[in-house]
Motif scaffolding. Structure first.
Motif, short mmCIF file in Angstrom:
data_model
loop_
_atom_site.label_atom_id
_atom_site.label_comp_id
_atom_site.label_asym_id
_atom_site.label_seq_id
_atom_site.Cartn_x
_atom_site.Cartn_y
_atom_site.Cartn_z
N VAL A 15 0.84 -1.19 0.00
CA VAL A 15 0.00 0.00 0.00
C VAL A 15 0.88 1.24 0.00
N LYS A 25 -4.18 7.00 -1.55
CA LYS A 25 -4.36 5.61 -1.14
C LYS A 25 -4.21 4.74 -2.37
N LEU A 64 -3.46 0.62 -3.41
CA LEU A 64 -3.32 -0.78 -2.97
C LEU A 64 -2.83 -1.58 -4.16
#
Length: 139
Positions: free
Chosen positions: A64, A136, A138
């Motif tokens: 991440v 963010k 991932l």
């Protein structure tokens, strides 16, 4: 009473009422409005700290990348956060290491709250009022 005394008394009373009215206007009308204790957007921008981007692995062996905007109550707190940048990075790595993919995708509010609480515990000047996720990824 003489005519001069009546005129003088009327003038004094009129001036006194004018002064009182002016004072009331100056005190209450020119007072800045308080908005339920919330910071204005300008205050938020001037009292904010952007964390460095942190890339680390999470519990599911995936990676991440996150970044946060930390809002404080004054400039002294921002200066302290800048000095504590390495501690913030360490805190984020530790918090992310125990998260799973589902936690990361749906539990960012909890991560923001945890970060806010942990930062306030280590702060000596000012307080953290909000933490926002601004990046963010991932993988």
């Amino acid at each position: 009473m003489s005519k001069i005394v009546k005129i003088a008394m009327t003038s004094i009373i009129t001036l006194l009422v004018g002064v009182v009215a002016t004072l009331i206007i100056v005190i209450y009308v020119n007072e800045p409005e308080e908005t339920s204790g919330e910071q204005s957007i300008d205050d938020m921008v001037s009292h904010s700290y952007e964390t460095p981007e942190v890339t680390t692995d999470i519990k599911d062996d995936r990676y991440v990348q996150v970044q946060f905007q930390v809002i404080t109550d004054d400039n002294n707190a921002v200066e302290e956060l800048e000095k504590r940048g390495f501690q913030i990075t360490n805190l984020l790595i530790k918090e992310l290491a125990v998260m799973e993919v589902d936690d990361f995708q749906t539990g960012l509010d909890e991560l923001e709250d945890t970060l806010k609480t942990d930062l306030n515990e280590m702060m000596t000047e000012g307080t953290v009022t909000e933490v926002y996720t601004i990046k963010k990824i991932l993988q």
